[in-house]
Scaffold this motif. Structure first.
Motif, mmCIF file in Angstrom:
data_model
loop_
_atom_site.group_PDB
_atom_site.id
_atom_site.type_symbol
_atom_site.label_atom_id
_atom_site.label_comp_id
_atom_site.label_asym_id
_atom_site.label_seq_id
_atom_site.Cartn_x
_atom_site.Cartn_y
_atom_site.Cartn_z
ATOM 1 N N GLY A 52 -9.258 1.857 -13.924
ATOM 2 C CA GLY A 52 -8.148 1.315 -13.507
ATOM 3 C C GLY A 52 -7.865 1.144 -12.412
ATOM 4 N N SER A 53 -6.357 0.866 -12.116
ATOM 5 C CA SER A 53 -6.096 0.700 -10.572
ATOM 6 C C SER A 53 -4.435 1.482 -10.568
ATOM 7 C CB SER A 53 -5.870 -0.641 -10.063
ATOM 8 O OG SER A 53 -5.166 -1.390 -11.091
ATOM 9 N N ILE A 54 -4.349 1.695 -9.488
ATOM 10 C CA ILE A 54 -2.976 2.244 -9.050
ATOM 11 C C ILE A 54 -2.266 1.839 -7.676
ATOM 12 C CG2 ILE A 54 -3.600 4.321 -7.810
ATOM 13 C CD1 ILE A 54 -1.557 6.061 -9.799
ATOM 14 N N LYS A 55 -1.086 1.785 -7.782
ATOM 15 C CA LYS A 55 -0.390 1.516 -6.414
ATOM 16 C C LYS A 55 -0.251 2.540 -5.406
ATOM 17 C CE LYS A 55 4.255 0.291 -6.193
ATOM 18 N NZ LYS A 55 5.249 -0.298 -6.576
ATOM 19 N N ILE A 56 -0.310 2.196 -4.265
ATOM 20 C CA ILE A 56 -0.346 3.224 -3.208
ATOM 21 C C ILE A 56 0.970 3.186 -2.438
ATOM 22 C CG2 ILE A 56 -1.553 3.957 -1.289
ATOM 23 C CD1 ILE A 56 -3.417 4.348 -3.606
ATOM 24 N N GLY A 57 1.758 4.207 -2.618
ATOM 25 C CA GLY A 57 2.987 4.319 -2.149
ATOM 26 C C GLY A 57 3.933 3.318 -2.530
ATOM 27 N N SER A 58 5.105 3.052 -1.994
ATOM 28 C CA SER A 58 5.943 2.225 -2.552
ATOM 29 C C SER A 58 5.794 0.604 -1.975
ATOM 30 C CB SER A 58 7.688 2.383 -1.930
ATOM 31 O OG SER A 58 7.621 3.650 -2.535
ATOM 32 N N SER A 59 6.297 -0.223 -2.742
ATOM 33 C CA SER A 59 6.194 -1.550 -2.062
ATOM 34 C C SER A 59 6.521 -1.841 -0.826
ATOM 35 C CB SER A 59 6.943 -2.706 -3.079
ATOM 36 O OG SER A 59 6.604 -2.429 -4.385
ATOM 37 N N ILE A 60 6.064 -2.650 0.030
ATOM 38 C CA ILE A 60 6.383 -2.715 1.429
ATOM 39 C C ILE A 60 7.693 -3.873 1.500
ATOM 40 C CG2 ILE A 60 5.901 -3.412 3.924
ATOM 41 C CD1 ILE A 60 3.001 -2.855 2.793
ATOM 42 N N SER A 61 8.829 -3.380 1.918
ATOM 43 C CA SER A 61 9.890 -4.226 1.836
ATOM 44 C C SER A 61 9.938 -5.494 3.043
ATOM 45 C CB SER A 61 11.050 -3.340 2.420
ATOM 46 O OG SER A 61 12.324 -3.992 2.497
ATOM 47 N N GLY A 62 10.364 -6.560 2.465
ATOM 48 C CA GLY A 62 10.176 -7.646 3.114
ATOM 49 C C GLY A 62 8.952 -8.500 3.303
ATOM 50 N N VAL A 63 8.130 -8.085 2.697
ATOM 51 C CA VAL A 63 6.623 -8.810 2.687
ATOM 52 C C VAL A 63 6.479 -9.620 1.323
ATOM 53 C CG1 VAL A 63 4.146 -8.094 2.561
ATOM 54 C CG2 VAL A 63 5.567 -6.781 4.050
ATOM 55 N N GLU A 64 5.667 -10.917 1.769
ATOM 56 C CA GLU A 64 5.537 -11.620 0.527
ATOM 57 C C GLU A 64 3.971 -11.895 0.378
ATOM 58 O OE1 GLU A 64 7.201 -15.402 1.595
ATOM 59 O OE2 GLU A 64 9.311 -14.999 1.888
ATOM 60 N N ASP A 65 3.292 -11.453 1.296
ATOM 61 C CA ASP A 65 1.874 -11.540 1.176
ATOM 62 C C ASP A 65 1.075 -10.477 2.022
ATOM 63 O OD1 ASP A 65 -0.572 -12.268 -0.049
ATOM 64 O OD2 ASP A 65 -0.667 -14.186 1.155
ATOM 65 N N ILE A 66 -0.289 -10.221 1.578
ATOM 66 C CA ILE A 66 -1.101 -9.220 2.421
ATOM 67 C C ILE A 66 -2.201 -10.110 2.940
ATOM 68 C CG2 ILE A 66 -2.590 -7.327 2.523
ATOM 69 C CD1 ILE A 66 0.078 -6.530 1.696
ATOM 70 N N GLN A 67 -2.419 -9.919 4.346
ATOM 71 C CA GLN A 67 -3.050 -10.677 5.021
ATOM 72 C C GLN A 67 -4.598 -10.260 5.669
ATOM 73 O OE1 GLN A 67 -0.577 -13.189 8.200
ATOM 74 N NE2 GLN A 67 -0.657 -14.635 6.364
ATOM 75 N N GLY A 68 -4.399 -8.794 5.429
ATOM 76 C CA GLY A 68 -5.952 -8.292 5.838
ATOM 77 C C GLY A 68 -5.408 -6.600 5.533
ATOM 78 N N ILE A 69 -6.642 -5.971 5.271
ATOM 79 C CA ILE A 69 -6.532 -4.538 5.157
ATOM 80 C C ILE A 69 -7.827 -4.048 5.731
ATOM 81 C CG2 ILE A 69 -6.669 -2.853 3.292
ATOM 82 C CD1 ILE A 69 -5.746 -4.670 1.162
ATOM 83 N N SER A 70 -7.470 -2.781 6.367
ATOM 84 C CA SER A 70 -8.828 -1.973 7.123
ATOM 85 C C SER A 70 -8.360 -0.649 7.061
ATOM 86 C CB SER A 70 -9.166 -2.633 8.484
ATOM 87 O OG SER A 70 -10.407 -2.095 8.757
ATOM 88 N N GLY A 353 -4.854 -5.804 -1.944
ATOM 89 C CA GLY A 353 -3.616 -6.278 -1.699
ATOM 90 C C GLY A 353 -3.088 -7.124 -2.508
ATOM 91 N N SER A 354 -1.776 -7.113 -2.881
ATOM 92 C CA SER A 354 -1.117 -8.243 -3.858
ATOM 93 C C SER A 354 0.383 -8.171 -3.639
ATOM 94 C CB SER A 354 -1.550 -7.970 -5.372
ATOM 95 O OG SER A 354 -0.845 -8.960 -6.227
ATOM 96 N N VAL A 355 0.679 -9.420 -3.107
ATOM 97 C CA VAL A 355 2.206 -9.651 -2.688
ATOM 98 C C VAL A 355 2.476 -8.651 -1.474
ATOM 99 C CG1 VAL A 355 4.558 -10.223 -3.458
ATOM 100 C CG2 VAL A 355 2.396 -10.695 -5.027
ATOM 101 N N ASN A 356 3.414 -7.667 -2.008
ATOM 102 C CA ASN A 356 3.948 -6.632 -1.126
ATOM 103 C C ASN A 356 3.415 -5.100 -1.286
ATOM 104 O OD1 ASN A 356 5.396 -6.383 -3.265
ATOM 105 N ND2 ASN A 356 7.382 -6.140 -2.123
ATOM 106 N N ASN A 357 2.217 -5.177 -2.220
ATOM 107 C CA ASN A 357 1.676 -3.891 -2.627
ATOM 108 C C ASN A 357 0.122 -3.687 -2.222
ATOM 109 O OD1 ASN A 357 4.157 -3.071 -4.204
ATOM 110 N ND2 ASN A 357 3.640 -4.604 -5.570
ATOM 111 N N ILE A 358 0.130 -2.491 -2.116
ATOM 112 C CA ILE A 358 -1.519 -2.205 -1.773
ATOM 113 C C ILE A 358 -2.081 -1.276 -3.027
ATOM 114 C CG2 ILE A 358 -3.245 -0.992 -0.252
ATOM 115 C CD1 ILE A 358 -1.869 -3.329 1.004
ATOM 116 N N TYR A 359 -3.134 -1.436 -3.450
ATOM 117 C CA TYR A 359 -3.683 -0.938 -4.667
ATOM 118 C C TYR A 359 -4.886 -0.225 -4.337
ATOM 119 C CZ TYR A 359 -0.142 -3.581 -7.192
ATOM 120 O OH TYR A 359 1.116 -4.292 -7.495
ATOM 121 N N GLU A 360 -5.263 0.773 -5.087
ATOM 122 C CA GLU A 360 -6.523 1.373 -5.167
ATOM 123 C C GLU A 360 -7.409 0.861 -6.476
ATOM 124 O OE1 GLU A 360 -9.284 5.377 -6.283
ATOM 125 O OE2 GLU A 360 -7.094 5.632 -5.840
ATOM 126 N N ILE A 361 -8.224 0.311 -6.515
ATOM 127 C CA ILE A 361 -8.821 -0.053 -7.763
ATOM 128 C C ILE A 361 -10.208 0.461 -7.970
ATOM 129 C CG2 ILE A 361 -8.021 -2.462 -7.220
ATOM 130 C CD1 ILE A 361 -10.792 -3.625 -6.448
#
Length: 469
Positions: A52-70, A353-361
């Motif tokens: 499965g997967s789980i959200k890392i931390g809380s949702s990022i306020s004011g964010v509509e989309d994720i544009q890159g992760i590193s 990433g998805s919308v304003n969340n980061i997940y561990e998959i």
């Protein structure tokens, strides 16, 4: 009485809509026709529900989309960074150990996919709109070690340099790193560049490094720059390219990429090999071929493609997963998109990433952030080796499972007649079948519970009835 048994499934999905049924039976019986949210690699030969997967931390306020992760990874630190969009511009966030925190420097920048590279304890970012910037801690972004007044879309580290490129295929390269001075790299953009074949009709789409070879991708081909002491004009290699940087990844010394049609692997020298032939009909269902996200770790290659529709059913937020060691495919689906998949080799975790969340998959979880995970497997057709002879399955179907109570076994004959039974304990079904036909389809499906379900095999005993008229 004819008997048919299937006990090994390590070949994963081999779709009968991509490979002829007789060829599947003649060469690879240890496969399935379709699979969703199951894994063929955890226990080689068996089928197991995916992790499965789980959200890392809380949702990022004011964010509509994720544009890159590193992530900035050093001997002593591991700092994930996330480029976000608020609908009007982009901002950077970093993980401070307990929460996503706004960075300074990279604020109110232009929208676009953000690409990252690391060199000398610094992480660099480009987005095709603004000048390159770097950071030594994820918290603050500066122009140190970066060129100025130069908009770049792609970036990579190669043999002690930062290499960057615009969408026209102009490649710029820094000096070789000198850690004893600051800045540790410099840029002479007036001379230290080359242009990748402006006459091939394609647009630049990304980089990959395989051994000593720098691969430079366009949408219609890729090129190779084998650089030792100085840069050379890259050689035109093969006329198959990648749709974007997000459709390119490197694992175990090989480059994997999605061309917009198929998925290939290459060592940078030999002609790229199509590794997706067995699932081609499913890849053909990708609706937006430029909105895909590929990554890899030690054993797997992932390609996230959004929603696909199979036989009128919508499968949401689909990920095609390829096992490098088993040369097999499976299909995952999530309750949210898992874009910009990033493998962090520092903590051996996969982020998305998805919308304003980061997940561990692909973590050690049995649900997707508390959402139950459905699964299904459609096995290859069963015909007892005598497709032209009518057979009857009367009380003679044995299913071997673990942790799969409540899952369903569906049986359908060649005329579309169906029966269904439920697994009530390990190694048995709730009621017998009574169905006749020349061949049969068997489907196993259910919801993952407190443990990941395991499917070990099928035994079928037929009563032969003769040739159907």
């Amino acid at each position: 009485m004819a008997t048919e048994s299937y006990r090994q499934f390590e070949a994963g999905i081999i779709s009968p809509d991509s490979i002829a049924r007789d060829k599947i039976k003649g060469t690879t019986q240890n496969s399935v026709a379709f699979a969703y949210n199951v894994d063929f690699d955890s226990i080689m030969g068996y089928i197991k529900g995916r992790k499965g997967s789980i959200k890392i931390g809380s949702s990022i306020s004011g964010v509509e989309d994720i544009q890159g992760i590193s992530a900035l990874r050093t001997f002593t630190s591991n700092i994930p960074v996330v480029a976000t969009s608020n609908g009007s511009n982009s901002n950077m966030y970093y993980w401070n150990g307990s929460a996503w925190t706004a960075s300074t420097g990279w604020t109110s920048k232009g929208l676009g996919k953000h690409r990252f590279a690391q060199l000398g304890g610094s992480i660099f970012v480009v987005n095709g709109v603004n000048d390159m910037m770097s950071s030594t801690n994820g918290a603050s972004w500066v122009t140190t070690n970066c060129p100025t007044s130069l908009v770049l879309s792609y970036i990579t580290r190669y043999r002690g340099r930062i290499i960057a490129m615009n969408t026209n295929g102009t490649v710029y390269f820094s000096s070789i790193i000198n850690p004893a001075v600051s800045p540790f790299i410099t840029w002479t953009t007036a001379t230290n560049f080359f242009i990748v074949n402006p006459d091939d009709g394609g647009y630049a789409s990304g980089f990959a490094t395989v051994g000593n070879v720098l691969l430079i991708f366009k949408n219609n081909g890729f090129y190779r720059a084998d650089i030792t002491n100085e840069f050379v004009v890259p050689d035109d290699l093969y006329q198959v390219g990648a749709v974007s940087q997000e459709a390119i990844t490197v694992a175990q010394g090989l480059c994997y990429f999605y061309s917009g049609t198929s998925i290939y692997k290459t060592d940078g020298a030999a002609y790229p090999v199509d590794i997706s032939r067995t699932i081609q009909n499913y890849l053909d269902l990708i609706s937006n071929k430029s909105d895909v996200y590929m990554s890899s770790n030690e054993h797997f290659v992932y390609l996230e493609v959004g929603n696909i529709v199979i036989n009128g059913l919508t499968y949401s937020n689909v990920v095609f997963r390829y096992s490098i060691r088993s040369d097999s495919w499976t299909i995952y689906g999530y309750p949210y998109r898992v874009k910009h998949i990033f493998y962090n080799d520092k903590d051996n975790k996969i982020y998305a990433g998805s919308v304003n969340n980061i997940y561990e998959i692909e973590g050690n979880y049995v649900n997707d952030n508390n959402t139950a995970i459905p699964y299904e497997v459609l096995f290859q057709e069963l015909d007892g080796g005598m497709r032209g002879m009518t057979k009857s399955i009367n009380n003679n179907l044995a299913i071997y499972t673990k942790y799969a109570n409540g899952s369903s076994i569906g049986l359908e004959n060649d005329e579309g007649k169906k029966e269904e039974a439920y697994v009530v304990s390990e190694h048995r079904v709730a009621r017998p079948f009574n169905l006749q036909g020349n061949w049969f389809n068997v489907k196993w499906s259910g919801i993952i519970g407190s443990k990941l379900p395991i499917f070990e095999g099928i035994d079928v005993f037929y009563d032969n009835k003769g040739i159907r008229k």
